[in-house]
Write a protein that holds these residues in place. Sequence first.
Motif, mmCIF file in Angstrom:
data_model
loop_
_atom_site.group_PDB
_atom_site.id
_atom_site.type_symbol
_atom_site.label_atom_id
_atom_site.label_comp_id
_atom_site.label_asym_id
_atom_site.label_seq_id
_atom_site.Cartn_x
_atom_site.Cartn_y
_atom_site.Cartn_z
ATOM 1 N N ALA A 146 0.870 -1.155 -0.021
ATOM 2 C CA ALA A 146 -0.057 -0.013 0.051
ATOM 3 C C ALA A 146 0.716 1.277 -0.020
ATOM 4 C CB ALA A 146 -0.954 -0.109 1.256
ATOM 5 N N GLU A 147 2.017 1.329 0.803
ATOM 6 C CA GLU A 147 2.836 2.563 0.933
ATOM 7 C C GLU A 147 3.630 2.775 -0.103
ATOM 8 O OE1 GLU A 147 4.849 1.834 4.793
ATOM 9 O OE2 GLU A 147 2.882 1.806 5.763
ATOM 10 N N THR A 148 4.057 1.669 -0.723
ATOM 11 C CA THR A 148 5.128 1.820 -1.747
ATOM 12 C C THR A 148 4.646 2.059 -3.012
ATOM 13 O OG1 THR A 148 6.535 0.104 -0.569
ATOM 14 C CG2 THR A 148 6.996 0.344 -3.108
ATOM 15 N N PHE A 149 3.288 1.485 -3.372
ATOM 16 C CA PHE A 149 2.552 1.796 -4.749
ATOM 17 C C PHE A 149 1.487 2.660 -4.354
ATOM 18 C CE2 PHE A 149 4.892 -2.231 -4.742
ATOM 19 C CZ PHE A 149 5.515 -2.236 -5.966
ATOM 20 N N GLN A 150 1.407 3.221 -3.425
ATOM 21 C CA GLN A 150 0.362 4.505 -3.157
ATOM 22 C C GLN A 150 -0.980 3.881 -3.477
ATOM 23 O OE1 GLN A 150 2.128 7.907 -4.840
ATOM 24 N NE2 GLN A 150 3.368 8.028 -3.166
ATOM 25 N N VAL A 151 -1.197 2.786 -3.232
ATOM 26 C CA VAL A 151 -2.755 2.194 -3.456
ATOM 27 C C VAL A 151 -3.521 1.897 -2.170
ATOM 28 C CG1 VAL A 151 -4.000 0.159 -4.291
ATOM 29 C CG2 VAL A 151 -1.959 1.301 -5.774
ATOM 30 N N LYS A 152 -4.417 2.605 -1.760
ATOM 31 C CA LYS A 152 -5.036 2.237 -0.537
ATOM 32 C C LYS A 152 -5.190 1.184 -0.249
ATOM 33 C CE LYS A 152 -9.211 3.688 1.793
ATOM 34 N NZ LYS A 152 -10.593 2.992 1.549
ATOM 35 N N HIS A 153 -4.825 0.419 0.872
ATOM 36 C CA HIS A 153 -5.267 -0.876 1.356
ATOM 37 C C HIS A 153 -6.742 -1.159 1.532
ATOM 38 C CE1 HIS A 153 -5.141 -4.699 3.425
ATOM 39 N NE2 HIS A 153 -6.242 -4.182 4.295
ATOM 40 N N GLU A 154 -7.003 -2.306 0.848
ATOM 41 C CA GLU A 154 -8.490 -2.784 1.044
ATOM 42 C C GLU A 154 -8.332 -4.233 1.136
ATOM 43 O OE1 GLU A 154 -11.808 -0.543 -1.005
ATOM 44 O OE2 GLU A 154 -10.142 0.160 -2.323
ATOM 45 N N SER A 155 -9.356 -4.882 1.621
ATOM 46 C CA SER A 155 -9.276 -6.597 1.623
ATOM 47 C C SER A 155 -10.591 -6.833 1.298
ATOM 48 C CB SER A 155 -8.717 -6.767 2.872
ATOM 49 O OG SER A 155 -8.633 -8.226 3.022
ATOM 50 N N PRO A 156 -10.849 -7.877 0.388
ATOM 51 C CA PRO A 156 -9.885 -8.190 -0.644
ATOM 52 C C PRO A 156 -9.563 -7.142 -1.780
ATOM 53 C CG PRO A 156 -12.103 -8.818 -1.233
ATOM 54 C CD PRO A 156 -12.260 -8.302 0.070
ATOM 55 N N GLN A 157 -8.556 -7.270 -2.303
ATOM 56 C CA GLN A 157 -7.999 -6.260 -3.269
ATOM 57 C C GLN A 157 -6.818 -7.132 -4.291
ATOM 58 O OE1 GLN A 157 -5.089 -3.343 -1.868
ATOM 59 N NE2 GLN A 157 -6.313 -1.925 -2.831
ATOM 60 N N ALA A 158 -7.516 -7.104 -5.360
ATOM 61 C CA ALA A 158 -6.689 -7.764 -6.469
ATOM 62 C C ALA A 158 -5.786 -6.450 -7.061
ATOM 63 C CB ALA A 158 -7.379 -8.306 -7.568
ATOM 64 N N LEU A 159 -4.366 -6.875 -7.472
ATOM 65 C CA LEU A 159 -3.513 -5.854 -8.195
ATOM 66 C C LEU A 159 -2.859 -6.729 -9.176
ATOM 67 C CD1 LEU A 159 -3.054 -5.642 -4.748
ATOM 68 C CD2 LEU A 159 -2.490 -3.461 -5.816
ATOM 69 N N LEU A 160 -2.839 -5.906 -10.268
ATOM 70 C CA LEU A 160 -1.890 -6.400 -11.442
ATOM 71 C C LEU A 160 -0.776 -5.368 -11.744
ATOM 72 C CD1 LEU A 160 -1.595 -8.100 -13.976
ATOM 73 C CD2 LEU A 160 -2.905 -6.446 -15.419
ATOM 74 N N PHE A 161 0.325 -6.267 -11.559
ATOM 75 C CA PHE A 161 1.769 -5.556 -11.514
ATOM 76 C C PHE A 161 2.240 -5.517 -13.004
ATOM 77 C CE2 PHE A 161 1.299 -5.882 -6.974
ATOM 78 C CZ PHE A 161 1.892 -4.787 -6.319
ATOM 79 N N ASN A 162 2.809 -4.649 -13.455
ATOM 80 C CA ASN A 162 3.376 -4.694 -14.836
ATOM 81 C C ASN A 162 4.666 -3.745 -14.619
ATOM 82 O OD1 ASN A 162 3.681 -5.358 -17.286
ATOM 83 N ND2 ASN A 162 2.444 -3.754 -18.216
#
Length: 107
Positions: free
Chosen positions: A67-83
Amino acid sequence: MEKLESIEQFEITLKENPRFFFLKHSLTCPISQAAFEEYESFAKQHEELNFYYLAVQEARPLSNHIAETFQVKHESPQALLFNQESVAWHASHWKITEDTLAKAVEE
């Protein structure tokens, strides 16, 4: 699907995989369980992609780090696609479905 539990494991995964999905999953939330099932089903149908997850209750430092590194507010569940070591897409709660995961891959 591979479970990650530490920041070190995640950093290695980030460097070794140009593109991958990641799911923050709560072990106690029924919405999270439904999202996990969608994620798992999608992963089984797309073996050409890499899929990782964490259990928030077991890996809170890693969850916070993402959450902190990528500045994406933490949510749960949460899906992320890293590229290319960045978050290209993310969704949470009922928006985590096989359809939304497929659309994320296409974008």
